[in-house]
Design an enzyme around this catalytic site. Structure first.
Site, mmCIF file in Angstrom:
data_model
loop_
_atom_site.group_PDB
_atom_site.id
_atom_site.type_symbol
_atom_site.label_atom_id
_atom_site.label_comp_id
_atom_site.label_asym_id
_atom_site.label_seq_id
_atom_site.Cartn_x
_atom_site.Cartn_y
_atom_site.Cartn_z
ATOM 1 C CB VAL A 1 -0.956 0.015 1.217
ATOM 2 C CG1 VAL A 1 -1.705 1.340 1.300
ATOM 3 C CG2 VAL A 1 -1.940 -1.145 1.132
ATOM 4 C CB ALA B 1 4.718 2.540 1.186
ATOM 5 C CE LYS B 2 4.954 -1.865 8.153
ATOM 6 N NZ LYS B 2 5.772 -1.156 9.133
ATOM 7 N N GLY B 3 4.038 -2.962 3.289
ATOM 8 C CA GLY B 3 3.735 -4.157 2.512
ATOM 9 C C GLY B 3 3.667 -5.366 3.399
#
Ligand code: NAD
Length: 430
Positions: free
Chosen positions: A72, A117-119
């Site tokens: 994201v 962001a992050k994943g």
């Protein structure tokens, strides 16, 4: 909230997770404080891009399993996206959206030229062999590779991922770019392939820089102070080490097995050695056992929660006896408890600043990779100090001006910085 007007609730279900709701609540509060432009606030309420990918993996028994991965990209106004990658069985889009929003606000308050962001991949990494973990990482990296890169989005390790995972990630991306090494695509790499010195202890050291400055502001000194630390992992053990070296008395620490207490102060270098051998703090000589609940309520100068979220909430906020809390963990004090503690004049140095050392040194790693010029550890530590204290001082000034708690002040600084930048850049196409 205007965000949810006229929306199909099913299509937007990933925007209703508890973590994201919490982030939105603090965003709304901060926006009010700074009188944020309503059009900017509307844009800040949602992620820019949410990517979901299937990750097929050849398992050791030759069968193929398909896992689900996410990335994201929440907001890139201030610079390329940046945020960790989590491998955990509870990962879903709802959680990743919340974490990506938090990264946006954290990078902004720290003054980093980075977006948020992050994943993650929904998988239990403890059930994967090394080969399976490598296969998973390479395919996940490949699936999101057109969205990431040193000038686009720079992942990093998080729960369930480590420097080796980042090495595989960087190698996969580099192979897909014609085989040219691209160290700047991820941070948290081993030092041998472009990692930064000082990354391992960065979060714990940042916690202590912030603790020292907060003590100064409320008329205390680190040397001779009595400190209690919850958690003795990466953050807690380095925070203990650096506080001990500065003359503080660490009177209690805990880990998942419970706590230990010694009113005269624990010998931290010996405790670190003890944990290396025994994998736990339990049974450390010259200490008395104490439960994790009792530990949080001990009479002390500074309490450093460095383990889990939600440790101080409305059920124990009235019993906390320290003068200062420095949040090494993410979210250890709930929003409701923050209000109670603020009324009780207990100062909180909030997580977005206090545990920012990790992402700050990740930023340094990226800068060093781009320059292909690497700094020594003392240089990294001193640059970390400059950035983290500047973030603290800016928020502290606003906290004093508006007589609010530091968490609200930090969030207001963060949103104000994003607002200014978004207004300057304008709305594309118009
Ligand atoms: P870690 O896994 O190295 O250590 C966690 C510690 O907490 C361990 O000592 C564990 O035994 C202890 N613990 C677990 N359950 C506990 C309980 N119920 N009571 C007391 N102690 C308990 O993790 P870490 O990297 O030190 O991270 C700790 C926290 O800091 C997390 O919230 C993490 O998200 C946050 N954080 C870490 C970094 C970083 O760079 N490592 C950066 C920012 C934030």
């Amino acid at each position: 909230m205007p965000m949810h007007d006229n929306l199909n609730p099913q299509a937007e279900s990933h925007l209703h997770g508890p973590l994201f709701k919490n982030a939105l609540e603090t965003l709304e509060e901060a926006a009010k404080l700074i009188n944020c432009d309503p059009n900017i606030l509307e844009r800040l309420r949602r992620p820019r891009r949410s990517i979901t990918v299937s990750v097929p993996v050849r398992m050791d028994d030759q069968s193929v399993k398909v896992f689900t991965g996410y990335r994201v990209q929440y907001n890139s106004t201030l610079g390329p996206y940046k945020g960790g990658i989590r491998y955990h069985q509870n990962v879903d889009l709802t959680e990743v959206v919340g974490l990506a929003a938090l990264m946006t606000f954290k990078n902004s308050v720290l003054g980093l030229p980075l977006g948020g962001a992050k994943g993650g991949v929904c998988v239990d990494p403890t059930k994967l062999s090394r080969t399976e973990k490598q296969n998973l990482t390479r395919r996940y990296a490949s699936e999101i590779s057109s969205f990431i890169g040193p000038t686009k989005d720079i992942p990093a390790p998080d729960v369930g991922t480590d420097p080796q995972t980042m090495a595989w990630f960087m190698d996969t991306y580099s192979q897909e770019q014609g085989g040219y090494a691209q160290p700047g695509v991820v941070t948290g790499k081993p030092v041998e392939i472009g990692g930064s010195l000082g990354r391992n202890h960065a979060t714990g050291l940042g916690v202590i820089y912030v603790c020292e400055r907060a003590m100064e502001m409320i008329g205390m000194k680190m040397s001779g102070s009595r400190i209690v630390i919850q958690g003795f992992g990466n953050v807690g053990s380095f925070a203990a080490k650096f506080a001990f070296e500065r003359g503080a008395r660490i009177i209690a620490v805990s880990d998942v097995s419970g706590g230990i207490h010694n009113g005269d102060g624990l010998n931290i270098p010996q405790l670190i050695e003890y944990v290396k051998q025994n994998k736990t703090i339990k049974g450390f000589p010259h200490s008395q056992p104490v439960s994790n609940e009792q530990l949080l309520e001990l009479d002390c100068d500074a309490l450093l929660p460095c383990a889990l979220e939600g440790q101080i909430d409305t059920h124990n906020a009235e019993n906390i006896k320290c003068k200062l809390i420095v949040e090494g963990a993410n979210g250890p004090v709930t929003n409701a408890a923050t209000k109670i503690l603020h009324k009780r004049k207990i100062f909180i140095a909030p997580d977005v600043i206090a545990n920012g050392g990790g992402v700050i040194v990740s930023y340094f790693e990226w800068v060093q990779d781009i320059m292909s010029f690497f700094w020594d550890e003392a240089d990294v530590d001193s640059k970390l100090k400059g950035i983290i204290l500047k973030a603290f001082d800016t928020s502290y000034k606003l906290q004093q001006e508006k007589n609010i708690d530091m968490r609200s002040a930090a969030m207001a600084v963060s949103v104000q910085r994003l607002e200014k930048a978004m207004l300057l850049r304008g709305l594309y196409p118009r």
